[in-house]
Design a protein around this motif. Structure first.
Motif, PDB file in Angstrom:
ATOM      1  N   GLU A 137      24.139  -4.433 -31.347  1.00  0.00           N
ATOM      2  CA  GLU A 137      25.248  -5.356 -31.112  1.00  0.00           C
ATOM      3  C   GLU A 137      26.132  -4.762 -30.030  1.00  0.00           C
ATOM      4  N   TYR A 138      26.337  -5.497 -28.927  1.00  0.00           N
ATOM      5  CA  TYR A 138      26.994  -4.947 -27.747  1.00  0.00           C
ATOM      6  C   TYR A 138      28.198  -5.794 -27.356  1.00  0.00           C
ATOM      7  N   THR A 139      29.327  -5.132 -27.132  1.00  0.00           N
ATOM      8  CA  THR A 139      30.467  -5.808 -26.522  1.00  0.00           C
ATOM      9  C   THR A 139      30.234  -5.904 -25.021  1.00  0.00           C
ATOM     10  N   TYR A 140      31.088  -6.667 -24.344  1.00  0.00           N
ATOM     11  CA  TYR A 140      30.878  -6.918 -22.918  1.00  0.00           C
ATOM     12  C   TYR A 140      30.807  -5.619 -22.118  1.00  0.00           C
ATOM     13  N   ASP A 141      31.673  -4.669 -22.415  1.00  0.00           N
ATOM     14  CA  ASP A 141      31.723  -3.438 -21.634  1.00  0.00           C
ATOM     15  C   ASP A 141      30.538  -2.516 -21.893  1.00  0.00           C
TER      16      ASP A 141
ATOM     17  N   PRO B  99      39.441 -19.153  -4.613  1.00  0.00           N
ATOM     18  CA  PRO B  99      38.729 -18.917  -5.875  1.00  0.00           C
ATOM     19  C   PRO B  99      37.560 -17.943  -5.748  1.00  0.00           C
ATOM     20  N   LEU B 100      36.847 -17.974  -4.621  1.00  0.00           N
ATOM     21  CA  LEU B 100      35.753 -17.026  -4.424  1.00  0.00           C
ATOM     22  C   LEU B 100      36.282 -15.606  -4.304  1.00  0.00           C
ATOM     23  N   GLN B 101      37.433 -15.454  -3.648  1.00  0.00           N
ATOM     24  CA  GLN B 101      38.050 -14.132  -3.548  1.00  0.00           C
ATOM     25  C   GLN B 101      38.450 -13.616  -4.931  1.00  0.00           C
ATOM     26  N   CYS B 102      39.002 -14.487  -5.762  1.00  0.00           N
ATOM     27  CA  CYS B 102      39.381 -14.092  -7.132  1.00  0.00           C
ATOM     28  C   CYS B 102      38.146 -13.732  -7.953  1.00  0.00           C
ATOM     29  N   TYR B 103      37.109 -14.538  -7.827  1.00  0.00           N
ATOM     30  CA  TYR B 103      35.856 -14.264  -8.547  1.00  0.00           C
ATOM     31  C   TYR B 103      35.290 -12.908  -8.142  1.00  0.00           C
ATOM     32  N   ALA B 104      35.315 -12.612  -6.840  1.00  0.00           N
ATOM     33  CA  ALA B 104      34.774 -11.341  -6.362  1.00  0.00           C
ATOM     34  C   ALA B 104      35.558 -10.160  -6.939  1.00  0.00           C
ATOM     35  N   GLU B 105      36.877 -10.277  -6.999  1.00  0.00           N
ATOM     36  CA  GLU B 105      37.678  -9.187  -7.546  1.00  0.00           C
ATOM     37  C   GLU B 105      37.426  -9.018  -9.043  1.00  0.00           C
ATOM     38  N   GLU B 106      37.222 -10.107  -9.758  1.00  0.00           N
ATOM     39  CA  GLU B 106      36.925  -9.995 -11.183  1.00  0.00           C
ATOM     40  C   GLU B 106      35.549  -9.379 -11.409  1.00  0.00           C
ATOM     41  N   VAL B 107      34.573  -9.755 -10.591  1.00  0.00           N
ATOM     42  CA  VAL B 107      33.250  -9.134 -10.688  1.00  0.00           C
ATOM     43  C   VAL B 107      33.347  -7.632 -10.425  1.00  0.00           C
ATOM     44  N   ALA B 108      34.157  -7.258  -9.424  1.00  0.00           N
ATOM     45  CA  ALA B 108      34.259  -5.849  -9.047  1.00  0.00           C
ATOM     46  C   ALA B 108      35.028  -5.029 -10.070  1.00  0.00           C
ATOM     47  N   PHE B 109      36.248  -5.477 -10.415  1.00  0.00           N
ATOM     48  CA  PHE B 109      37.138  -4.650 -11.226  1.00  0.00           C
ATOM     49  C   PHE B 109      36.981  -4.863 -12.724  1.00  0.00           C
ATOM     50  N   ARG B 110      36.415  -5.969 -13.138  1.00  0.00           N
ATOM     51  CA  ARG B 110      36.177  -6.189 -14.546  1.00  0.00           C
ATOM     52  C   ARG B 110      34.687  -6.033 -14.847  1.00  0.00           C
ATOM     53  N   GLY B 111      33.860  -6.909 -14.301  1.00  0.00           N
ATOM     54  CA  GLY B 111      32.447  -6.851 -14.612  1.00  0.00           C
ATOM     55  C   GLY B 111      31.802  -5.531 -14.237  1.00  0.00           C
ATOM     56  N   TYR B 112      31.861  -5.193 -12.955  1.00  0.00           N
ATOM     57  CA  TYR B 112      31.166  -4.019 -12.453  1.00  0.00           C
ATOM     58  C   TYR B 112      31.762  -2.727 -13.010  1.00  0.00           C
ATOM     59  N   ALA B 113      33.074  -2.562 -12.825  1.00  0.00           N
ATOM     60  CA  ALA B 113      33.706  -1.301 -13.208  1.00  0.00           C
ATOM     61  C   ALA B 113      33.654  -1.080 -14.717  1.00  0.00           C
ATOM     62  N   MET B 114      33.957  -2.123 -15.497  1.00  0.00           N
ATOM     63  CA  MET B 114      33.976  -1.949 -16.951  1.00  0.00           C
ATOM     64  C   MET B 114      32.592  -1.644 -17.497  1.00  0.00           C
ATOM     65  N   GLN B 115      31.562  -2.307 -16.988  1.00  0.00           N
ATOM     66  CA  GLN B 115      30.224  -2.082 -17.528  1.00  0.00           C
ATOM     67  C   GLN B 115      29.637  -0.754 -17.074  1.00  0.00           C
ATOM     68  N   ILE B 116      29.964  -0.315 -15.860  1.00  0.00           N
ATOM     69  CA  ILE B 116      29.483   1.001 -15.422  1.00  0.00           C
ATOM     70  C   ILE B 116      30.152   2.100 -16.248  1.00  0.00           C
ATOM     71  N   LEU B 117      31.467   1.988 -16.453  1.00  0.00           N
ATOM     72  CA  LEU B 117      32.151   2.961 -17.301  1.00  0.00           C
ATOM     73  C   LEU B 117      31.618   2.898 -18.736  1.00  0.00           C
ATOM     74  N   GLY B 118      31.297   1.700 -19.197  1.00  0.00           N
ATOM     75  CA  GLY B 118      30.805   1.546 -20.558  1.00  0.00           C
ATOM     76  C   GLY B 118      29.451   2.192 -20.793  1.00  0.00           C
ATOM     77  N   ARG B 119      28.711   2.481 -19.721  1.00  0.00           N
ATOM     78  CA  ARG B 119      27.423   3.180 -19.879  1.00  0.00           C
ATOM     79  C   ARG B 119      27.648   4.621 -20.315  1.00  0.00           C
ATOM     80  N   TRP B 120      28.827   5.177 -19.993  1.00  0.00           N
ATOM     81  CA  TRP B 120      29.110   6.576 -20.326  1.00  0.00           C
ATOM     82  C   TRP B 120      30.222   6.732 -21.370  1.00  0.00           C
ATOM     83  N   ILE B 121      31.090   5.724 -21.489  1.00  0.00           N
ATOM     84  CA  ILE B 121      32.256   5.816 -22.371  1.00  0.00           C
ATOM     85  C   ILE B 121      32.201   4.667 -23.366  1.00  0.00           C
TER      86      ILE B 121
END
Length: 375
Positions: A66-70, A233-255
């Motif tokens: 069972e996995y949370t988003y991060d 909206p595309l600029q906002c989407y890109a920032e959310e992908v970068a700072f939420r999706g990408y960063a949170m999931q990469i950190l979640g691989r180790w933390i």
């Protein structure tokens, strides 16, 4: 002694083997009889249902749990501990390269269009000049916001090569964008921010409304509206992908601590902006709220909605009411408190909506069920 062997009857006729036609007619008659026969629960003429496959639940690459988003990077057996580093190098490198190229194009455009050959090369002064021209020249806005929007395809490519599959896990625990949740998020965000700007403007007697920069003619005004609808909206989407999706999931691989996973990208998100003190504080709280929404709702949709509503309306107010969309100076604690209140109200309502609507916050991967074969 002789044995009498009986002879075959003289009148016996040898006929050829029967043809297939009578048998075909027999099968048709039998089928008709079965269909017209009364139903008997003891007899079942239907073909048996095919047996279920032995391993119907998950592909071999998925790790049951069972996995949370991060934590979604942990769900794919192929994503070893070092894979997020490669994903970051490729995706982040391509994103940085695209941003630098577009920023160079923007600087060249400013130098050629405004004869700004004596424009300071200092980063803070150049940034301030770009922000000043953003709501005067649509091309400046297109290149400035486009350089940020270019982050998303580069990061998605890095995920597609090295990250967990499907790459749509960047969007949500379902592996795709949940459009219903995104639609609700956008509707709520525009409603709350719209009411906020309407009330605060009415309290100020709508001062500044209609004071459009004299350099913005009708053609430029239409171009700005189009950019706010499609590019921002595309600029906002890109920032959310970068700072939420990408960063949170990469950190979640180790933390595994969600507080740390939410906080670090929020600080990086704040450092990526160049506002005054209370403006930066507002960006930090938005990053924290968006990160919490990702964790609680299981995707970036609610964060994208919050981001889009804020950015589109703040740029629109800067265009028609002479408000500073970049908060370069003059932001007070009261402005921060109002912004924080709006973001907190939005977050609370979205959490309630997401739970009532049944949007799952976790990705549940069941272990393959082996069916024992009877002997």
């Amino acid at each position: 002694m002789t044995q009498n062997i009986p002879e075959p009857p003289q009148n016996t006729q040898h006929t050829a083997p029967p043809s297939a036609e009578p048998y075909a007619e027999y099968e048709q008659n039998a089928a008709s009889a079965i269909q017209s026969a009364p139903a008997d629960p003891a007899v079942n003429f239907a073909s048996p249902a095919p047996a279920a496959p032995l391993y119907p639940v998950v592909p071999a690459r998925d790790i049951p749990g069972e996995y949370t988003y991060d934590q979604l990077e942990r769900s794919d057996i192929r994503v070893k501990w070092y894979k997020p580093l490669l994903e970051l190098l490729v995706g982040g490198g391509l994103a940085l390269a695209a941003t630098i190229v577009l920023q160079i194009v923007l600087s060249m455009y400013l130098a050629l269009s405004y004869h700004a050959s004596n424009l300071s090369t200092e980063s803070d002064k150049l940034t301030a000049y770009i922000q000043t021209q953003t709501l005067i020249d649509p091309m400046v806005m297109a290149l400035s916001f486009g350089s940020i929007a270019a982050l998303s395809p580069a990061l998605i490519l890095g995920r597609w090569i090295f990250g967990a599959r499907p790459w749509g896990l960047l969007h949500s625990v379902t592996g795709r964008m949940r459009w219903g949740l995104l639609g609700r998020s956008l509707g709520l965000s525009f409603t709350i921010y719209g009411l906020f700007y309407l009330i605060t403007s009415a309290m100020d007697s709508f001062a500044g409304f209609g004071q459009i920069n004299e350099q913005v003619d009708a053609g430029r005004f239409i171009a700005f509206i189009a950019l706010m609808i499609f590019l921002v909206p595309l600029q906002c989407y890109a920032e959310e992908v970068a700072f939420r999706g990408y960063a949170m999931q990469i950190l979640g691989r180790w933390i595994k601590n969600p507080v740390i996973i939410i906080s670090i990208p929020a600080v990086l998100f704040m450092l990526g902006h160049d506002y005054d003190f209370w403006g930066q504080a507002g960006v930090l709280t938005m990053g924290l709220m968006a990160g919490f929404l990702c964790y609680y709702t299981g995707g970036i949709e609610a964060g994208v909605g919050l981001h889009v509503g804020n950015n589109v309306l703040v740029m629109f107010m800067g265009l028609i009411a002479s408000q500073d969309p970049f908060a370069q100076a003059g932001t007070s604690f009261l402005d921060f408190a109002l912004t924080f209140s709006i973001e907190a109200l939005y977050t609370l309502i979205m959490c309630i909506w997401a739970r009532k609507a049944g949007f799952g916050s976790r990705r549940i991967i069941q272990a393959p069920q082996v069916v024992a074969e009877s002997v």
